[in-house]
Design an enzyme around this catalytic site. Structure first.
Site, PDB file in Angstrom:
ATOM      1  N   HIS A 212       0.833  -1.206   0.000  1.00 20.81           N
ATOM      2  CA  HIS A 212       0.000   0.000   0.000  1.00 20.81           C
ATOM      3  C   HIS A 212       0.861   1.247   0.000  1.00 20.81           C
ATOM      4  CE1 HIS A 212      -3.089  -2.911   1.541  1.00 20.81           C
ATOM      5  NE2 HIS A 212      -3.748  -2.282   0.585  1.00 20.81           N
ATOM      6  N   HIS A 216       1.274   1.467  -5.847  1.00 22.02           N
ATOM      7  CA  HIS A 216      -0.036   0.824  -5.934  1.00 22.02           C
ATOM      8  C   HIS A 216      -1.095   1.837  -6.346  1.00 22.02           C
ATOM      9  CE1 HIS A 216      -3.727  -1.250  -4.872  1.00 22.02           C
ATOM     10  NE2 HIS A 216      -3.981  -0.333  -3.956  1.00 22.02           N
ATOM     11  N   HIS A 252      -7.099   6.746  -3.149  1.00 22.00           N
ATOM     12  CA  HIS A 252      -7.988   5.772  -2.508  1.00 22.00           C
ATOM     13  C   HIS A 252      -7.353   5.059  -1.315  1.00 22.00           C
ATOM     14  CE1 HIS A 252      -5.638   2.728  -4.616  1.00 22.00           C
ATOM     15  NE2 HIS A 252      -6.262   1.801  -3.889  1.00 22.00           N
ATOM     16  N   ASP A 253      -6.035   5.055  -1.210  1.00 22.00           N
ATOM     17  CA  ASP A 253      -5.352   4.410  -0.079  1.00 22.00           C
ATOM     18  C   ASP A 253      -4.447   5.387   0.652  1.00 22.00           C
ATOM     19  OD1 ASP A 253      -6.304   1.840   0.204  1.00 22.00           O
ATOM     20  OD2 ASP A 253      -4.989   1.009  -1.334  1.00 22.00           O
ATOM     21  N   ASP A 362      -8.995  -1.603  -7.955  1.00 21.69           N
ATOM     22  CA  ASP A 362      -8.326  -1.809  -6.673  1.00 21.69           C
ATOM     23  C   ASP A 362      -7.819  -3.236  -6.505  1.00 21.69           C
ATOM     24  OD1 ASP A 362      -7.376  -1.012  -4.226  1.00 21.69           O
ATOM     25  OD2 ASP A 362      -9.261  -1.322  -3.177  1.00 21.69           O
TER      26      ASP A 362
END
Length: 486
Positions: A212, A216, A252-253, A362
């Protein structure tokens, strides 16, 4: 005060290739702070990039270099913000120097990463270059640009792009896509603010996470772009939809700690308390993204209503990546497909499709070629095992799939593909039955077969564990989240 650009610090702790070391360098020179017009060393430390000082016109050039910027003072080294990478922008800073620092042309030639000796020799002989700012990394930038021209190819190698951009793949790729899609011009985005926002986003990913991290995020953004190019989406999605989708993918992360939600809950982490044990990581990613949007001011020229709509829709997309809600979204998707009632003219339906697209992006690693998919599998498995090591160290129950003493990567991947990836991408292919969808399903099948082949090799050791059954019995809420899964 001495400014030091210590070379071989690469993002993601990647070893520096010898051919890079032979042609790239760093600058270290002493100077009065008046050169930069900022007597406070902390202000200097916040400036990203290496500095080349030309005493003839007393101009400091900002140039992109490898490594983090550190300021040496009596108190020692003061590093930049965690995980930072230099700005790619070139800036000209005009200021008067109180003292000139003599440096031999030979030493500077050795330290600076000029692309060719001829160019550097012309520079030191006082012959102006045709473009005085374009003096670094021609080969690397050229190769990266060539790669980005094929960013819509499903076989796109994000690891190679990250190497070519010196760990700045998320910045380079996202900026390229926003520009290529005409979003910068359409929404009148300030390029300096946009670049600042993307730099802050990349900084807030934890490079120490095996999986993560910013690479990514760049990979998911590239996959999201591929889905946005599919006929149904390309024909019906507005520029606003594309902007929301790309920003949500890139963030998103954001600030992912490298552990899953159950770990945060059982360790009484403040985030678990703040978000009441519900979509803890996803809420944090969303709120972090909103904070950076506001801090950068990239959308301040838009009406307040539009900014709020942007933040809420980004939140809807990011929250959809919560793997514990996988069945909820998948069931809703199936119902729509069975009824054939998805209307792409409906803004709510388009938002739902963007949610499903981001969910696919994802966890699309098994849909890539084996060479890329295997690299991602190794990285996410190592992150799982790192969490398990911490849990064992502090005498906590080791989370499912996180025990390196019991789990095998092949078992984890077969279960992941069988119970999470295949069901989602089968439904996506029903919605968008295109060549890309069939390609992804083909890769899934081949990769699953490859993992089964490895599993059979490992079974000779006497381990008769059924990975499908073990994964099926695992509660989705307790899974380490890949892609976490978000």
């Amino acid at each position: 005060m001495e400014v030091c650009y210590q070379l071989p610090v690469l993002p993601l702790d990647r070893p520096v290739p010898q051919h890079v070391l032979s042609r790239r360098g760093a600058i270290s020179f002493s100077s009065s702070s008046a050169l930069f017009g900022c007597p406070n060393p902390r202000q200097l430390s916040q400036r990203r990039g290496a500095i080349s000082y030309d005493s003839s016109d007393q101009t400091a050039l900002y140039i992109r270099m490898l490594g983090d910027v550190r300021v040496r003072s009596r108190a020692g080294f003061e590093p930049e913000r965690r995980g930072s990478h230099p700005y790619i922008d070139f800036r000209i800073l005009h200021s008067q120097s109180e003292t000139e620092v003599p440096l031999s042309a030979r030493n500077i030639r050795r330290l600076l990463s000029f692309q060719r000796y001829l160019r550097s020799s012309r520079f030191f002989r006082g012959i102006a270059a045709q473009n005085s700012l374009y003096i670094l990394d021609d080969d690397y930038n050229g190769q990266a640009k060539c790669m980005l021209e094929k960013v819509g190819n499903w076989n796109f190698d994000i690891f190679l792009l990250d190497r070519l951009t010196n760990g700045n793949s998320l910045i380079s790729l996202t900026f390229h896509l926003l520009n290529q899609q005409g979003l910068i011009e359409h929404f009148h985005l300030d390029m300096v603010k946009l670049r600042r926002f993307l730099v802050m986003v990349q900084e807030d990913y934890h490079n120490q996470n095996p999986y993560h991290n910013a690479v990514h995020a760049a990979d998911v953004t590239q996959a999201m772009y591929c889905y946005l190019r599919e006929p149904k989406l390309a024909k019906n999605c507005t520029k606003w939809d594309v902007l929301v989708g790309l920003i949500a993918a890139a963030t998103h992360d954001l600030d992912h700690p490298g552990v899953n939600q159950p770990f945060l809950i059982k360790t009484n982490h403040y985030l678990a308390t703040l978000y009441k044990n519900t979509s803890v990581l996803e809420n944090h990613h969303w709120r972090s993204a909103v904070g950076l949007l506001r801090e950068s001011g990239v959308f301040t020229h838009m009406p307040l209503e539009n900014r709020q709509q942007m933040e809420n829709q980004i939140g809807c997309l990011i929250l959809a990546t919560d793997i514990s809600r996988q069945n909820e979204y998948l069931s809703q998707f199936r119902i729509h497909l069975d009824k054939e009632d998805l209307c792409m003219d409906n803004a709510d339906h388009r938002l739902f499709i963007l949610q499903m697209a981001l969910k696919c992006a994802d966890i699309c690693n098994p849909c890539r070629t084996w060479e890329l998919s295997k690299q991602w599998s190794e990285k996410v498995t190592e992150e799982f095992f790192n969490q398990g090591d911490v849990e064992r160290k502090y005498k906590l129950d080791v989370s499912p799939l996180c025990d390196r003493r019991k789990e095998k990567m092949s078992d984890i991947q077969i279960g992941f593909i069988t119970y999470l990836v295949e069901p989602l991408f089968v439904e996506w292919a029903r919605f968008s039955n295109t060549r890309l969808s069939q390609t992804m399903l083909g890769h899934v099948g081949l990769n699953k077969a490859s993992w089964k082949g490895l599993q059979q090799e490992q079974s000779s050791s006497g381990d008769d564990t059924d990975p499908d059954h073990a994964f099926e019995e695992t509660d989705l809420d307790t899974l380490p989240q890949e892609g976490h899964i978000s």
